[in-house]
Design a protein around this motif. Structure first.
Motif, PDB file in Angstrom:
ATOM      1  N   ALA A 169      -7.501   7.569   0.691  1.00  0.00           N
ATOM      2  CA  ALA A 169      -6.080   7.335   0.442  1.00  0.00           C
ATOM      3  C   ALA A 169      -5.433   6.812   1.705  1.00  0.00           C
ATOM      4  N   LYS A 170      -5.076   5.511   1.719  1.00  0.00           N
ATOM      5  CA  LYS A 170      -4.483   4.894   2.900  1.00  0.00           C
ATOM      6  C   LYS A 170      -3.018   4.540   2.694  1.00  0.00           C
ATOM      7  N   TRP A 171      -2.569   4.536   1.439  1.00  0.00           N
ATOM      8  CA  TRP A 171      -1.192   4.165   1.117  1.00  0.00           C
ATOM      9  C   TRP A 171      -0.656   5.126   0.072  1.00  0.00           C
ATOM     10  N   ILE A 172       0.677   5.200   0.014  1.00  0.00           N
ATOM     11  CA  ILE A 172       1.327   6.015  -1.005  1.00  0.00           C
ATOM     12  C   ILE A 172       2.422   5.194  -1.656  1.00  0.00           C
ATOM     13  N   LEU A 173       2.334   5.042  -2.974  1.00  0.00           N
ATOM     14  CA  LEU A 173       3.390   4.334  -3.696  1.00  0.00           C
ATOM     15  C   LEU A 173       4.531   5.309  -3.937  1.00  0.00           C
ATOM     16  N   ALA A 174       5.723   4.967  -3.445  1.00  0.00           N
ATOM     17  CA  ALA A 174       6.917   5.796  -3.661  1.00  0.00           C
ATOM     18  C   ALA A 174       7.785   5.095  -4.691  1.00  0.00           C
ATOM     19  N   GLU A 175       8.183   5.822  -5.747  1.00  0.00           N
ATOM     20  CA  GLU A 175       8.899   5.199  -6.873  1.00  0.00           C
ATOM     21  C   GLU A 175      10.139   6.009  -7.200  1.00  0.00           C
ATOM     22  N   GLY A 176      11.236   5.319  -7.478  1.00  0.00           N
ATOM     23  CA  GLY A 176      12.494   5.991  -7.783  1.00  0.00           C
ATOM     24  C   GLY A 176      12.744   6.095  -9.277  1.00  0.00           C
ATOM     25  N   HIS A 214      13.474   1.442 -11.204  1.00  0.00           N
ATOM     26  CA  HIS A 214      12.262   2.114 -10.740  1.00  0.00           C
ATOM     27  C   HIS A 214      11.744   1.464  -9.462  1.00  0.00           C
ATOM     28  N   MET A 215      12.680   1.272  -8.540  1.00  0.00           N
ATOM     29  CA  MET A 215      12.370   0.572  -7.295  1.00  0.00           C
ATOM     30  C   MET A 215      11.210   1.285  -6.582  1.00  0.00           C
ATOM     31  N   SER A 216      10.237   0.521  -6.160  1.00  0.00           N
ATOM     32  CA  SER A 216       9.050   1.150  -5.576  1.00  0.00           C
ATOM     33  C   SER A 216       8.534   0.374  -4.383  1.00  0.00           C
ATOM     34  N   ARG A 217       7.966   1.123  -3.408  1.00  0.00           N
ATOM     35  CA  ARG A 217       7.416   0.543  -2.193  1.00  0.00           C
ATOM     36  C   ARG A 217       6.140   1.292  -1.820  1.00  0.00           C
ATOM     37  N   SER A 218       5.249   0.603  -1.140  1.00  0.00           N
ATOM     38  CA  SER A 218       4.021   1.223  -0.630  1.00  0.00           C
ATOM     39  C   SER A 218       4.265   1.718   0.793  1.00  0.00           C
ATOM     40  N   ILE A 219       3.939   2.983   1.027  1.00  0.00           N
ATOM     41  CA  ILE A 219       4.157   3.606   2.333  1.00  0.00           C
ATOM     42  C   ILE A 219       2.806   3.835   2.992  1.00  0.00           C
ATOM     43  N   PRO A 220       2.610   3.422   4.259  1.00  0.00           N
ATOM     44  CA  PRO A 220       1.330   3.705   4.901  1.00  0.00           C
ATOM     45  C   PRO A 220       1.162   5.215   5.113  1.00  0.00           C
ATOM     46  N   VAL A 221      -0.055   5.710   4.886  1.00  0.00           N
ATOM     47  CA  VAL A 221      -0.266   7.155   4.922  1.00  0.00           C
ATOM     48  C   VAL A 221       0.012   7.725   6.322  1.00  0.00           C
ATOM     49  N   GLU A 222      -0.181   6.881   7.370  1.00  0.00           N
ATOM     50  CA  GLU A 222       0.105   7.363   8.725  1.00  0.00           C
ATOM     51  C   GLU A 222       1.560   7.780   8.873  1.00  0.00           C
ATOM     52  N   LYS A 223       2.484   7.004   8.279  1.00  0.00           N
ATOM     53  CA  LYS A 223       3.913   7.332   8.363  1.00  0.00           C
ATOM     54  C   LYS A 223       4.221   8.543   7.493  1.00  0.00           C
ATOM     55  N   ALA A 224       3.558   8.609   6.315  1.00  0.00           N
ATOM     56  CA  ALA A 224       3.797   9.725   5.403  1.00  0.00           C
ATOM     57  C   ALA A 224       3.422  11.044   6.053  1.00  0.00           C
ATOM     58  N   GLU A 244      -5.201   0.891  -1.555  1.00  0.00           N
ATOM     59  CA  GLU A 244      -4.580  -0.351  -1.091  1.00  0.00           C
ATOM     60  C   GLU A 244      -3.087  -0.295  -1.355  1.00  0.00           C
ATOM     61  N   PRO A 245      -2.305  -1.148  -0.669  1.00  0.00           N
ATOM     62  CA  PRO A 245      -0.886  -1.235  -1.045  1.00  0.00           C
ATOM     63  C   PRO A 245      -0.763  -1.816  -2.450  1.00  0.00           C
ATOM     64  N   THR A 246       0.324  -1.463  -3.133  1.00  0.00           N
ATOM     65  CA  THR A 246       0.523  -1.893  -4.515  1.00  0.00           C
ATOM     66  C   THR A 246       1.071  -3.309  -4.603  1.00  0.00           C
ATOM     67  N   GLU A 260       8.044  -5.711  -1.896  1.00  0.00           N
ATOM     68  CA  GLU A 260       7.335  -5.908  -0.633  1.00  0.00           C
ATOM     69  C   GLU A 260       6.543  -7.213  -0.651  1.00  0.00           C
ATOM     70  N   THR A 261       6.859  -8.071  -1.607  1.00  0.00           N
ATOM     71  CA  THR A 261       6.262  -9.414  -1.643  1.00  0.00           C
ATOM     72  C   THR A 261       7.380 -10.430  -1.813  1.00  0.00           C
ATOM     73  N   SER A 262       7.955 -10.443  -2.995  1.00  0.00           N
ATOM     74  CA  SER A 262       9.052 -11.375  -3.272  1.00  0.00           C
ATOM     75  C   SER A 262      10.233 -11.133  -2.338  1.00  0.00           C
TER      76      SER A 262
END
Lengths: 93, 434
Positions: B212-219, B224-234, B281-283, B288-290
């Motif tokens: 597990a290297k990333w965490i998808l955070a979803e509202g 349902h705004m969502s972003r990928s968080i690096p596990v180091e920051k989490a 992987e990041p989602t 985080e793209t567009s």
């Protein structure tokens, strides 16, 4: 729509077709957020159909293309290699 | 403005010794200026006539005052101090856009909760905390679901941190400098005291798998705004915030629980948090793209530019204000860095030709606002006021042209370049590009 090939010019146009790196992001976004007045109301089939339509409007797939769990991930977007990851960060000012 | 006009610079003594002056020495100089200003007539002499007027008894002194209220509000005379609201889609999507903090009217470093910047993609949801749940699943040994009642019982921590939208100061990239208050351009920033559960505690309970290297955070907003968080920051200083400035989160700030990632761009501090999914992987979500990517001149774009850069802005005086007369003014502003503490803030009154150190007031907390102040004597000549912050990693706030040169013409995010306010001979303060 449009803008493919314009990103390095003086007037970049950033659209689903010209800027988005992955077609599957389109599925994800439509599924979670659209339509804006009633999100989560579309079936998976309907989300695939909307995704296919937007990709068609951008000239990425043909009018008869069928998008599903197998075919959508196969679509290669023009800007697939256009992003540079900044994580982990490199030293900068 | 292309030219940097010669104008008033901070006291000549300070400028001459600026390179070597210690902060303590400079504050003494500041004190001398304050004394001089006091004798220059800021206050009116109180002769017996003036004293009689002051004690004559206004209407409010002659009637019984208003009773108690359950939740206090500002004075009606402060009604004009409101957030600057921008709705790019108008009434089609009234909750998609931003409400910016009126930084030009605020002091200190804490933003009142009702004036905290609010950037949303589909408006504020009306969440019942008794029904809301936070799901923690994906690449974990024990998938878990937390009710708000359960979350509330975990050990909590309290931290003061800024939250800045990555798109803050995008308005200052318009072809012509807008003549609007400072907050309408640079107000997508606020600073609060946050209390909540360290995310690390919950991730340890769920047991992250090694891959597990990333965490998808979803509202739980309708987008349902969502972003990928690096596990180091989490696992570092990430927090599940429940309280803001002592009370439960406001609805527009993510009630009942939001993700707080100190120093990282505001969009990643997901509000109305309903899901954390550990992934390999990041989602590569839409946001985080567009969006929230930084375009380069060669057509490529930077992705995952999480940390907010070192930045400062003078809030007083600032654009649309007017200096009523020559004399003493205390320049005041805010500075911050996503990398840690602010080490110094320099101020110029001549468009960046000469600089002097401002005094930093209050505690210097990492990834929080710090208030800077500098006494200044305005003699009536044209001036261009700027501030330039340096953080503890040695990063320096860039000049506008140098910052712009790094990106494609339509860059919108992470604008931390130096802000310039031009003071005219009539005292009017205008937004200018230097």
């Amino acid at each position: 729509m449009g803008g493919i090939g314009s990103l390095a010019t003086a007037r970049p146009v950033r659209t689903v077709g010209s800027y988005w790196p992955y077609a599957t992001t389109l599925f994800d976004y439509v599924r979670r957020a659209m339509p804006i007045t009633n999100p989560l109301s579309l079936s998976d089939d309907e989300v695939y159909a909307v995704s296919a339509y937007v990709l068609f409007l951008n000239g990425i797939v043909g009018e008869d293309a069928v998008m599903n769990a197998q075919t959508l991930p196969q679509v290669k977007m023009p800007n697939r290699d256009g992003f540079v990851s900044e994580w982990p960060p490199r030293a900068r000012n | 403005m292309d030219r940097k006009p010669r104008g008033d610079s901070p006291s000549r003594d300070v400028r001459d010794k600026a390179a070597k002056k210690s902060r303590r020495g400079f504050l003494k100089q500041g004190a001398a200026l304050v004394t001089g200003a006091a004798s220059a007539g800021l206050a009116q002499g109180a002769d017996s006539t003036t004293a009689a007027q002051a004690l004559a008894g206004h209407p409010w002194e002659r009637v019984y005052g208003a009773g108690f209220t359950g939740y206090g509000q500002p004075s009606r005379f402060e009604q004009p101090v409101m957030r600057h609201i921008g709705k790019p889609y108008g009434d089609l999507a009234p909750g998609s856009g931003s409400a910016l903090a009126p930084i030009e009217a605020l002091e200190g470093i804490i933003t009142p909760s009702g004036l905290h910047n609010d950037r949303s993609h589909s408006g504020t949801p009306d969440i019942d905390p008794k029904q809301h749940q936070l799901l923690l699943h994906g690449l974990v040994q024990r998938p878990l679901a937390f009710s708000m009642q359960a979350l509330w019982r975990y050990p909590m921590t309290t931290r003061t941190h800024f939250l800045e939208c990555s798109g803050n100061s995008a308005r200052a990239l318009a072809p012509q400098p807008a003549q609007v208050p400072a907050g309408a351009m640079h107000g997508n920033i606020a600073c609060s005291e946050w209390t909540g559960v360290p995310l690390r505690v919950l991730l340890e309970e769920a047991g992250l798998m090694p891959q597990a290297k990333w965490i998808l955070a979803e509202g739980a907003d309708s987008a349902h705004m969502s972003r990928s968080i690096p596990v180091e920051k989490a696992l570092d200083d990430a927090m599940l915030a429940l309280y803001q400035n002592g009370e439960r989160l406001r609805p527009e700030q993510g009630y009942p629980v939001r993700l707080l990632l100190p120093g990282f761009e505001g969009n990643m501090n997901v509000k109305w948090l309903r899901r954390l999914k550990a992934t390999e992987e990041p989602t590569h979500t839409k946001d985080e793209t567009s969006k929230y990517t930084d375009p380069l001149p060669d057509g490529r774009s930077l992705q995952f530019t999480f940390e907010m850069g070192v930045k400062s802005v003078i809030t007083k005086p600032s654009s649309t204000m007017k200096l009523p007369r020559t004399g003493f003014y205390e320049i005041s502003g805010i500075a911050w860095s996503g990398a840690g503490r602010i080490r110094r803030v320099e101020v110029s009154a001549d468009g960046g030709v000469t600089w002097a150190d401002a005094a930093l007031t209050g505690e210097e907390r990492p990834k929080a606002l710090v208030r800077f102040r500098l006494p200044w004597e305005w003699t009536g000549k044209e001036a261009v006021l700027q501030s330039r912050a340096t953080d503890e990693k040695g990063r320096v706030q860039p000049a506008r042209k140098a910052w712009l040169a790094q990106f494609a013409p339509d860059v919108r995010y992470h604008n931390n370049s130096i802000v310039s306010w031009a003071v005219g001979t009539d005292g009017s303060v205008k937004n200018v590009y230097v």
